[in-house]
Design a protein around this motif. Structure first.
Motif, PDB file in Angstrom:
ATOM      1  N   GLN B 126     -65.083  47.751 -77.376  1.00  0.00           N
ATOM      2  CA  GLN B 126     -63.846  48.552 -76.953  1.00  0.00           C
ATOM      3  C   GLN B 126     -63.118  47.680 -75.590  1.00  0.00           C
ATOM      4  O   GLN B 126     -63.048  48.212 -74.519  1.00  0.00           O
ATOM      5  N   ARG B 127     -63.127  46.297 -75.879  1.00  0.00           N
ATOM      6  CA  ARG B 127     -62.428  45.446 -74.821  1.00  0.00           C
ATOM      7  C   ARG B 127     -61.146  44.795 -75.360  1.00  0.00           C
ATOM      8  O   ARG B 127     -61.042  44.081 -76.303  1.00  0.00           O
ATOM      9  N   VAL B 128     -60.288  45.033 -74.426  1.00  0.00           N
ATOM     10  CA  VAL B 128     -58.997  44.510 -74.737  1.00  0.00           C
ATOM     11  C   VAL B 128     -58.841  43.051 -74.482  1.00  0.00           C
ATOM     12  O   VAL B 128     -59.514  42.668 -73.625  1.00  0.00           O
ATOM     13  N   ALA B 129     -58.230  42.401 -75.381  1.00  0.00           N
ATOM     14  CA  ALA B 129     -58.431  40.946 -75.478  1.00  0.00           C
ATOM     15  C   ALA B 129     -56.851  40.509 -75.865  1.00  0.00           C
ATOM     16  O   ALA B 129     -56.738  40.762 -76.768  1.00  0.00           O
ATOM     17  N   VAL B 130     -56.327  39.756 -74.995  1.00  0.00           N
ATOM     18  CA  VAL B 130     -55.135  39.101 -75.533  1.00  0.00           C
ATOM     19  C   VAL B 130     -55.577  37.729 -76.000  1.00  0.00           C
ATOM     20  O   VAL B 130     -56.438  36.934 -75.346  1.00  0.00           O
ATOM     21  N   ASP B 131     -55.172  37.560 -77.177  1.00  0.00           N
ATOM     22  CA  ASP B 131     -55.606  36.357 -78.081  1.00  0.00           C
ATOM     23  C   ASP B 131     -54.767  35.366 -78.177  1.00  0.00           C
ATOM     24  O   ASP B 131     -53.808  35.385 -78.903  1.00  0.00           O
ATOM     25  N   VAL B 141     -54.284  43.896 -88.165  1.00  0.00           N
ATOM     26  CA  VAL B 141     -53.898  44.549 -89.114  1.00  0.00           C
ATOM     27  C   VAL B 141     -54.651  45.882 -88.788  1.00  0.00           C
ATOM     28  O   VAL B 141     -55.197  46.080 -87.802  1.00  0.00           O
ATOM     29  N   ALA B 142     -54.368  46.807 -89.915  1.00  0.00           N
ATOM     30  CA  ALA B 142     -54.918  48.232 -89.695  1.00  0.00           C
ATOM     31  C   ALA B 142     -56.658  48.155 -89.222  1.00  0.00           C
ATOM     32  O   ALA B 142     -57.241  46.965 -90.110  1.00  0.00           O
ATOM     33  N   GLY B 143     -57.200  48.770 -88.478  1.00  0.00           N
ATOM     34  CA  GLY B 143     -58.348  48.526 -87.881  1.00  0.00           C
ATOM     35  C   GLY B 143     -58.513  48.023 -86.748  1.00  0.00           C
ATOM     36  O   GLY B 143     -59.500  48.204 -85.785  1.00  0.00           O
ATOM     37  N   ASN B 144     -57.584  46.963 -86.475  1.00  0.00           N
ATOM     38  CA  ASN B 144     -57.646  46.309 -85.264  1.00  0.00           C
ATOM     39  C   ASN B 144     -57.019  47.130 -84.012  1.00  0.00           C
ATOM     40  O   ASN B 144     -55.898  47.865 -84.462  1.00  0.00           O
ATOM     41  N   GLU B 145     -57.721  47.457 -83.097  1.00  0.00           N
ATOM     42  CA  GLU B 145     -57.362  48.510 -81.763  1.00  0.00           C
ATOM     43  C   GLU B 145     -57.273  47.714 -80.676  1.00  0.00           C
ATOM     44  O   GLU B 145     -56.410  47.894 -79.652  1.00  0.00           O
ATOM     45  N   TRP B 146     -58.085  46.718 -80.216  1.00  0.00           N
ATOM     46  CA  TRP B 146     -58.352  46.218 -79.115  1.00  0.00           C
ATOM     47  C   TRP B 146     -57.704  44.726 -78.860  1.00  0.00           C
ATOM     48  O   TRP B 146     -57.877  44.045 -77.742  1.00  0.00           O
ATOM     49  N   ASN B 147     -57.302  43.893 -80.134  1.00  0.00           N
ATOM     50  CA  ASN B 147     -56.784  42.612 -80.024  1.00  0.00           C
ATOM     51  C   ASN B 147     -55.403  42.579 -80.056  1.00  0.00           C
ATOM     52  O   ASN B 147     -54.626  43.294 -80.750  1.00  0.00           O
ATOM     53  N   GLN B 333     -60.138  49.583 -69.625  1.00  0.00           N
ATOM     54  CA  GLN B 333     -59.862  48.775 -70.767  1.00  0.00           C
ATOM     55  C   GLN B 333     -59.139  49.777 -71.654  1.00  0.00           C
ATOM     56  O   GLN B 333     -57.833  49.245 -72.133  1.00  0.00           O
ATOM     57  N   THR B 334     -59.088  50.960 -71.754  1.00  0.00           N
ATOM     58  CA  THR B 334     -58.216  51.714 -72.570  1.00  0.00           C
ATOM     59  C   THR B 334     -56.800  51.778 -71.963  1.00  0.00           C
ATOM     60  O   THR B 334     -55.983  51.632 -72.484  1.00  0.00           O
TER      61      THR B 334
END
Lengths: 296, 395
Positions: B126-131, B141-147, B333-334
């Motif tokens: 649960q780490r927010v990552a700007v990629d 896509v569905a399932g990704n919450e933190w990227n 992070q949230t």
């Protein structure tokens, strides 16, 4: 159609010439010393990166580096053998494992050194990029130079081994060390000569390879594996077998790459190795031996 | 009667006081310490050239933020390790950064393939990552919450080449794709676009790296005789393919490669063969984005080279992350994730704006051409600095 097939054959033969030089140094070291030099690819890469640095710094012909690195690596190879390999030669059955570990360590040191000195980037030289079109057949200057010089240096190695007293002494040592010892040959000196010449051949291959493909320090492992595959396909310690294997590999890759694409071309060396290990483990040559052979 | 303390009791009291002071001071010292941003960087391996710019952009973004007082009154510090262009290594390194080094924030690595490998890790911890190195849309896509994607998507790489070529009378196409996540997505998109435009794809292949020799692929391209060759490639294969086409004596009317020609090293590697090659970029020096001129000047001053779009993407990722930290006044992070998913941030690369599942929606694709040693923006037409020079000559 005929022209296309001819083009594929020409490309394959030229690629094979470069491969041959890539493998001969490794073959020589294995033949005489029973050592698979895992630093072989690192020496090739280091020489290639030095050639790039030389050519881009001095703006001189990169091939001028060839005699320089050859002589430097002759001396360095002899020194490395005396310091790193010779002390473990008489360790009995452990010698092979120890030599693998030592050359593995040496590879790491050389690659890390190359990373520090030359950086990690892929580099490529724009020299010798003229393409001659002869009757519809395209022939590139860099591939011709690399292929012919590779084959030429390998040929010179053959002449030296087969027709000179010093070469025959080395060849005798590679064929039977105990026999060579009983004939009064200084086997210890021959091991140093083999590693020196093997290293010099690897360095020469690096100079030619940078003319043909982009190189970077981390490419070293791939080149060691490729050279080993060619040596194993030819039959360990068999120089003519290695020449046939290099030619075969170049040709098969040329045709497979054209008809089946780049992915298939990439796996050709390893696929051929598997097939040969099953069907003809002694390799293509007459004098080769399987990789599990204990004969020295 | 006043009791006198024994030396032992005094020592005990003193020790208690010191321990209590340490307990109080520890969180304060932590609060005043730097905000540590963790990342892996491909300093070695096949991606090193492009990833070098990626790392420089990150370093510059952090240096510029520090020059402006940092975030939340704290300086920023970058902690990174070399992933050797290897996804497996990157997974281990990000695990170390998150669980052992306990970095405050993370930024995604270079390349879609490596981000694809580490993205589940960011979701797990649960780490927010700007990629900024992940152009592949399949990650978001569905399932990704933190990227959250920090660059334009790979399906748009070289999306202008086929319409441009068609305008100049080109009829058919060859598509060459490296076996990597972004390249395959790019190759598939260009193949489908060619079909829609009625331009037959006469040759389509994939290849792996390191490829010892591109001659056979080049010969197959020559035999198919396409007007346009599109290579969805990285730096080493862009160099290898360009040289190989010349070696077999073939020069298509249009030669386009996605990654590589933007770097200065490309022209020194292939020499005159670089002339009239068309390539892709998600950022350009002449863009009127906020802070772009300052970014270019600072980059040149720090690294003594021109920036490219990889550097702009990581610099922009720090800009977006900084905006989120300042707006939420938090490293939670949230809170950061929710803010970044719902807000726009103007960056040097363009407008940072996340769509569903964190996909980037506003970053744009551009095309440039190397013209006599200079790189000129040629597409889209409203921003073009020069017209495309046709045909590619191969010398």
């Amino acid at each position: 159609m005929f022209l296309l097939l001819l083009q594929l054959v020409v490309n394959g033969v030229l690629l094979g010439g470069t491969y041959l030089l890539l493998a001969q140094g490794l073959n020589l070291v294995f033949g005489v010393m029973g050592v698979v030099n895992l630093a072989h690819g690192a020496i090739i890469t280091l020489a290639g990166l030095f050639t790039f640095w030389f050519a881009t710094t001095t703006h001189l012909n990169p091939l001028l580096v060839l005699p320089i690195v050859f002589i430097v690596m002759l001396a360095a190879g002899a020194g490395l053998q005396r310091v790193l390999i010779e002390p473990i030669v008489n360790s009995g059955r452990k010698a092979e494992l120890l030599s693998l570990m030592v050359t593995f360590g040496l590879a790491y040191v050389l690659v890390e050194g190359a990373l520090d000195i030359f950086g990690s980037e892929y580099v490529s030289l724009p020299d010798l990029q003229t393409t001659w079109v002869i009757g519809g057949l395209a022939v590139n200057e860099a591939l011709v130079v690399a292929g012919l010089l590779g084959a030429g240096i390998s040929g010179a190695l053959q002449v030296w081994l087969q027709h000179t007293a010093s070469g025959k002494t080395l060849l005798a040592t590679s064929q039977n060390q105990i026999g060579a010892l009983s004939c009064g040959i200084d086997v210890r000196r021959m091991r140093a000569v083999a590693f020196a010449v093997g290293s010099a051949l690897a360095a020469a291959a690096g100079v030619l390879l940078i003319l043909v493909i982009p190189l970077a320090a981390p490419t070293a492992d791939t080149l060691t594996i490729l050279a080993f595959v060619i040596v194993a396909l030819g039959g360990l310690g068999d120089y003519q077998g290695a020449a046939l294997a290099a030619l075969l590999l170049g040709l098969v890759q040329s045709f497979v790459g054209y008809y089946l694409g780049g992915n298939a071309e990439y796996v050709v060396p390893y696929l051929l190795l598997i097939i040969f290990m099953i069907v003809r483990p002694q390799g293509l040559g007459k004098a080769g031996r399987p990789i599990w052979s204990e004969k020295r | 009667m006043r009791e006198t303390s024994s030396p032992v009791t005094l020592c005990c009291r003193l020790a208690t006081l010191v321990a209590a002071a340490c307990l109080i001071a520890a969180p304060m010292a932590h609060a005043e310490g730097p905000i540590v941003i963790g990342a892996s960087a491909s300093e070695t391996g096949p991606l090193a050239v492009d990833a070098g710019y990626h790392l420089h952009g990150l370093e510059l973004g952090i240096a510029e933020a520090n020059a402006h007082g940092g975030w939340l009154g704290r300086k920023l510090e970058l902690k990174y390790y070399d992933d050797k262009s290897d996804p497996g290594t990157a997974v281990r390194l990000y695990t170390r950064l998150i669980t052992e080094d306990k970095v405050d924030l993370v930024v995604g690595p270079y390349s879609s393939g490596i981000t694809q490998a580490v993205a589940p890790l960011f979701n797990k911890y649960q780490r927010v990552a700007v990629d900024p190195g992940a152009s592949l849309p399949d990650i978001f896509v569905a399932g990704n919450e933190w990227n959250i994607q920090g660059i334009a998507t790979s399906t748009g790489y070289l999306e202008g080449i086929l319409p441009l070529a068609k305008e100049h009378g080109a009829k058919n196409v060859a598509v060459l794709s490296l076996q990597s996540a972004y390249s395959l997505a790019c190759g598939k998109a260009r193949h489908e676009q060619a079909d829609k435009l009625g331009m037959p794809v006469v040759y389509d292949t994939t290849y792996a790296l390191p490829q010892p020799d591109f001659s056979s692929i080049a010969l197959a391209v020559k035999n198919a005789n396409p007007d346009v060759v599109v290579a969805c490639s990285y730096y080493p294969d862009s160099v290898g393919l360009t040289q190989a086409l010349q070696r077999v004596g073939f020069a298509p009317k249009f030669l386009a490669a996605t990654i590589g020609p933007a770097e200065a090293q490309f022209t020194s590697a292939v020499g005159a063969l670089a002339n009239r090659i068309i390539s892709n970029t998600t950022w350009w020096p002449s863009l009127k984005t906020p802070g772009n001129a300052e970014f270019i000047a600072a980059y040149k001053a720090k690294f003594h080279e021109d920036p490219d779009y990889h550097a702009a993407a990581t610099y922009s990722a720090i800009e977006a992350l900084g905006a989120a930290v300042k707006a939420t006044k938090s490293l939670d992070q949230t809170k950061l994730r929710d803010w970044l998913m719902t807000h726009e941030v103007p960056t040097v690369e363009g407008m940072f704006k996340a769509g569903p599942y964190g996909i980037g929606t506003q970053f744009k694709q551009y095309m440039f051409q190397i013209q006599n040693g200079d790189r000129k923006l040629i597409w889209p037409k409203d921003l073009a600095e020069a017209k495309a020079e046709v045909p590619y000559t191969g010398h």
